[in-house]
Design a protein around this motif. Sequence first.
Motif, PDB file in Angstrom:
ATOM      1  N   ILE A 136      12.946   7.702  -9.627  1.00  0.00           N
ATOM      2  CA  ILE A 136      13.898   7.397 -10.686  1.00  0.00           C
ATOM      3  C   ILE A 136      14.019   8.571 -11.648  1.00  0.00           C
ATOM      4  CG2 ILE A 136      14.267   5.963 -12.738  1.00  0.00           C
ATOM      5  CD1 ILE A 136      14.986   4.486 -10.246  1.00  0.00           C
ATOM      6  N   ILE A 137      12.890   9.202 -11.933  1.00  0.00           N
ATOM      7  CA  ILE A 137      12.868  10.318 -12.886  1.00  0.00           C
ATOM      8  C   ILE A 137      13.316  11.624 -12.250  1.00  0.00           C
ATOM      9  CG2 ILE A 137      11.373  11.726 -14.359  1.00  0.00           C
ATOM     10  CD1 ILE A 137      11.879   8.927 -15.432  1.00  0.00           C
ATOM     11  N   SER A 138      12.845  11.911 -11.058  1.00  0.00           N
ATOM     12  CA  SER A 138      13.042  13.227 -10.452  1.00  0.00           C
ATOM     13  C   SER A 138      14.292  13.328  -9.586  1.00  0.00           C
ATOM     14  CB  SER A 138      11.825  13.578  -9.590  1.00  0.00           C
ATOM     15  OG  SER A 138      11.739  12.710  -8.471  1.00  0.00           O
ATOM     16  N   ASN A 139      14.834  12.198  -9.171  1.00  0.00           N
ATOM     17  CA  ASN A 139      15.955  12.183  -8.225  1.00  0.00           C
ATOM     18  C   ASN A 139      15.588  12.840  -6.898  1.00  0.00           C
ATOM     19  OD1 ASN A 139      17.974  10.815  -9.779  1.00  0.00           O
ATOM     20  ND2 ASN A 139      18.215  12.663 -11.016  1.00  0.00           N
ATOM     21  N   LYS A 140      14.287  12.858  -6.595  1.00  0.00           N
ATOM     22  CA  LYS A 140      13.818  13.392  -5.319  1.00  0.00           C
ATOM     23  C   LYS A 140      13.353  12.235  -4.440  1.00  0.00           C
ATOM     24  CE  LYS A 140      12.315  17.837  -7.223  1.00  0.00           C
ATOM     25  NZ  LYS A 140      11.160  18.769  -7.402  1.00  0.00           N
ATOM     26  N   GLY A 141      13.133  12.517  -3.168  1.00  0.00           N
ATOM     27  CA  GLY A 141      12.673  11.492  -2.248  1.00  0.00           C
ATOM     28  C   GLY A 141      11.279  10.995  -2.591  1.00  0.00           C
ATOM     29  N   ALA A 142      10.946   9.819  -2.102  1.00  0.00           N
ATOM     30  CA  ALA A 142       9.626   9.244  -2.347  1.00  0.00           C
ATOM     31  C   ALA A 142       8.541  10.147  -1.769  1.00  0.00           C
ATOM     32  CB  ALA A 142       9.535   7.859  -1.708  1.00  0.00           C
ATOM     33  N   ASN A 143       7.407  10.259  -2.478  1.00  0.00           N
ATOM     34  CA  ASN A 143       6.318  11.109  -1.974  1.00  0.00           C
ATOM     35  C   ASN A 143       5.271  10.310  -1.204  1.00  0.00           C
ATOM     36  OD1 ASN A 143       5.227   9.783  -4.134  1.00  0.00           O
ATOM     37  ND2 ASN A 143       4.319  11.580  -5.097  1.00  0.00           N
ATOM     38  N   VAL A 144       5.542   9.006  -0.981  1.00  0.00           N
ATOM     39  CA  VAL A 144       4.653   8.149  -0.201  1.00  0.00           C
ATOM     40  C   VAL A 144       5.493   7.165   0.613  1.00  0.00           C
ATOM     41  CG1 VAL A 144       2.720   8.250  -1.838  1.00  0.00           C
ATOM     42  CG2 VAL A 144       4.457   6.458  -2.069  1.00  0.00           C
ATOM     43  N   THR A 145       4.838   6.519   1.570  1.00  0.00           N
ATOM     44  CA  THR A 145       5.435   5.387   2.279  1.00  0.00           C
ATOM     45  C   THR A 145       4.837   4.109   1.708  1.00  0.00           C
ATOM     46  OG1 THR A 145       5.818   6.608   4.338  1.00  0.00           O
ATOM     47  CG2 THR A 145       5.629   4.216   4.514  1.00  0.00           C
ATOM     48  N   ALA A 146       5.688   3.149   1.372  1.00  0.00           N
ATOM     49  CA  ALA A 146       5.233   1.864   0.841  1.00  0.00           C
ATOM     50  C   ALA A 146       5.368   0.795   1.921  1.00  0.00           C
ATOM     51  CB  ALA A 146       6.043   1.469  -0.390  1.00  0.00           C
ATOM     52  N   THR A 147       4.263   0.093   2.188  1.00  0.00           N
ATOM     53  CA  THR A 147       4.233  -0.926   3.236  1.00  0.00           C
ATOM     54  C   THR A 147       3.664  -2.220   2.670  1.00  0.00           C
ATOM     55  OG1 THR A 147       3.794   0.814   4.871  1.00  0.00           O
ATOM     56  CG2 THR A 147       3.417  -1.459   5.571  1.00  0.00           C
ATOM     57  N   ALA A 148       4.244  -3.359   3.060  1.00  0.00           N
ATOM     58  CA  ALA A 148       3.762  -4.657   2.602  1.00  0.00           C
ATOM     59  C   ALA A 148       2.465  -5.025   3.317  1.00  0.00           C
ATOM     60  CB  ALA A 148       4.815  -5.726   2.844  1.00  0.00           C
ATOM     61  N   LEU A 149       1.421  -5.329   2.549  1.00  0.00           N
ATOM     62  CA  LEU A 149       0.146  -5.764   3.114  1.00  0.00           C
ATOM     63  C   LEU A 149       0.149  -7.258   3.404  1.00  0.00           C
ATOM     64  CD1 LEU A 149      -2.333  -3.823   0.815  1.00  0.00           C
ATOM     65  CD2 LEU A 149      -2.039  -3.473   3.262  1.00  0.00           C
ATOM     66  N   THR A 150       0.984  -7.991   2.684  1.00  0.00           N
ATOM     67  CA  THR A 150       1.132  -9.430   2.856  1.00  0.00           C
ATOM     68  C   THR A 150       2.625  -9.740   2.803  1.00  0.00           C
ATOM     69  OG1 THR A 150       1.099  -9.900   0.471  1.00  0.00           O
ATOM     70  CG2 THR A 150      -1.033  -9.805   1.589  1.00  0.00           C
ATOM     71  N   GLU A 151       2.978 -10.998   3.034  1.00  0.00           N
ATOM     72  CA  GLU A 151       4.353 -11.388   2.740  1.00  0.00           C
ATOM     73  C   GLU A 151       4.595 -11.142   1.256  1.00  0.00           C
ATOM     74  OE1 GLU A 151       5.001 -15.396   3.985  1.00  0.00           O
ATOM     75  OE2 GLU A 151       5.210 -14.844   6.088  1.00  0.00           O
ATOM     76  N   THR A 152       5.640 -10.400   0.958  1.00  0.00           N
ATOM     77  CA  THR A 152       5.831  -9.881  -0.390  1.00  0.00           C
ATOM     78  C   THR A 152       7.252 -10.147  -0.880  1.00  0.00           C
ATOM     79  OG1 THR A 152       4.188  -8.141  -0.024  1.00  0.00           O
ATOM     80  CG2 THR A 152       5.765  -7.774  -1.805  1.00  0.00           C
TER      81      THR A 152
ATOM     82  N   LYS B  61       0.850  -1.188   0.000  1.00  0.00           N
ATOM     83  CA  LYS B  61       0.000   0.000   0.000  1.00  0.00           C
ATOM     84  C   LYS B  61       0.885   1.238   0.000  1.00  0.00           C
ATOM     85  CE  LYS B  61      -0.448   0.084   5.074  1.00  0.00           C
ATOM     86  NZ  LYS B  61      -1.361   0.081   6.240  1.00  0.00           N
ATOM     87  N   PHE B  62       0.379   2.310  -0.613  1.00  0.00           N
ATOM     88  CA  PHE B  62       1.009   3.626  -0.566  1.00  0.00           C
ATOM     89  C   PHE B  62       0.252   4.472   0.446  1.00  0.00           C
ATOM     90  CE2 PHE B  62       2.892   3.850  -5.147  1.00  0.00           C
ATOM     91  CZ  PHE B  62       3.967   3.084  -4.728  1.00  0.00           C
ATOM     92  N   SER B  63       0.972   5.128   1.352  1.00  0.00           N
ATOM     93  CA  SER B  63       0.344   5.950   2.382  1.00  0.00           C
ATOM     94  C   SER B  63       1.118   7.245   2.579  1.00  0.00           C
ATOM     95  CB  SER B  63       0.295   5.211   3.724  1.00  0.00           C
ATOM     96  OG  SER B  63      -0.292   3.953   3.615  1.00  0.00           O
ATOM     97  N   THR B  64       0.418   8.233   3.122  1.00  0.00           N
ATOM     98  CA  THR B  64       1.059   9.423   3.660  1.00  0.00           C
ATOM     99  C   THR B  64       0.567   9.584   5.101  1.00  0.00           C
ATOM    100  OG1 THR B  64      -0.709  10.877   2.863  1.00  0.00           O
ATOM    101  CG2 THR B  64       1.194  10.568   1.411  1.00  0.00           C
ATOM    102  N   PHE B  65       1.281  10.381   5.875  1.00  0.00           N
ATOM    103  CA  PHE B  65       0.931  10.595   7.270  1.00  0.00           C
ATOM    104  C   PHE B  65       0.821  12.089   7.540  1.00  0.00           C
ATOM    105  CE2 PHE B  65       2.793   6.451   7.002  1.00  0.00           C
ATOM    106  CZ  PHE B  65       2.077   5.676   7.902  1.00  0.00           C
ATOM    107  N   ASP B  66      -0.248  12.489   8.236  1.00  0.00           N
ATOM    108  CA  ASP B  66      -0.436  13.906   8.518  1.00  0.00           C
ATOM    109  C   ASP B  66       0.360  14.307   9.765  1.00  0.00           C
ATOM    110  OD1 ASP B  66      -1.925  13.092  10.758  1.00  0.00           O
ATOM    111  OD2 ASP B  66      -3.845  13.306   9.723  1.00  0.00           O
ATOM    112  N   ASN B  67       0.208  15.570  10.164  1.00  0.00           N
ATOM    113  CA  ASN B  67       0.981  16.101  11.293  1.00  0.00           C
ATOM    114  C   ASN B  67       0.654  15.420  12.614  1.00  0.00           C
ATOM    115  OD1 ASN B  67       2.277  17.925   9.622  1.00  0.00           O
ATOM    116  ND2 ASN B  67       0.741  19.531   9.949  1.00  0.00           N
ATOM    117  N   LEU B  68      -0.517  14.770  12.675  1.00  0.00           N
ATOM    118  CA  LEU B  68      -0.917  14.061  13.895  1.00  0.00           C
ATOM    119  C   LEU B  68      -0.514  12.588  13.856  1.00  0.00           C
ATOM    120  CD1 LEU B  68      -4.479  15.594  14.420  1.00  0.00           C
ATOM    121  CD2 LEU B  68      -2.341  16.240  15.557  1.00  0.00           C
ATOM    122  N   GLY B  69       0.177  12.206  12.787  1.00  0.00           N
ATOM    123  CA  GLY B  69       0.609  10.825  12.663  1.00  0.00           C
ATOM    124  C   GLY B  69      -0.443   9.882  12.130  1.00  0.00           C
TER     125      GLY B  69
END
Length: 226
Positions: A87-103, A60-68
């Motif tokens: 890969i294209i922008s050379n900037k940091g990821a704009n989301v957090t990626a988390t495994a929903l299952t064993e991946t 899943k892709f997620s973001t977190f607000d100021n309250l966590g």
Amino acid sequence: MERCTIIKAQQLRNFESLSKMALDRVLETSESLFVSKGAIVFKENQLLNKLYCIKEGACKFSTFDNLGREHILRFLGKGDIMGKRSIISNKGANVTATALTETVLCCFDKSEIQYNLKTNTDFCNDLLHAFIEDANAVDKTRIIYCANKGIKQRLAQLLLYLAEKFGQDPNGKLMIRLKREDMASVLGTSQEYIINLLTHFKNKGFLNVNRSEIVLNSKEGLRELI
């Protein structure tokens, strides 16, 4: 380090646009990575040096607000690519990626991917089409996140989307087990309300619930709610 031997990256046409020499080089610099359920693949703003492809499992892709508080933006499955923008922008990821299952992930070296993008027009076009596919996926799931729709309608849409995205077994069971708190995060409501709605859907005969497993009995009934 175990390398990837076969590339199953549907969003990039399995790298079919690369020559054998280029493909061999990508595989030589690759890494096969096992990620346990609930583990973070990468965090928001993290600089990435890999392009990730889901070989098995789901994330899943997620973001977190100021309250966590977590805000889930997208679900990804087998063949989906993660880390394209970095890969294209050379900037940091704009989301957090988390495994929903064993991946299991195939991780491709960033510099090798960038080299092929610069030297292979077809491969570059494949990446552009992957971004277009991402945009189409957002449009397709827009109703799930639409605040103008009721939670009941959006939950029905979410269940139908999960069935389409990740599949069902012959008995109708969703192949992915999504926690109630994840459903609540997507729909902007409480976990308790999700549980109550699932019970309501069960009483209507639309589905059966057994702990984390959900069996869809009537897609037509769910569609009529939307």
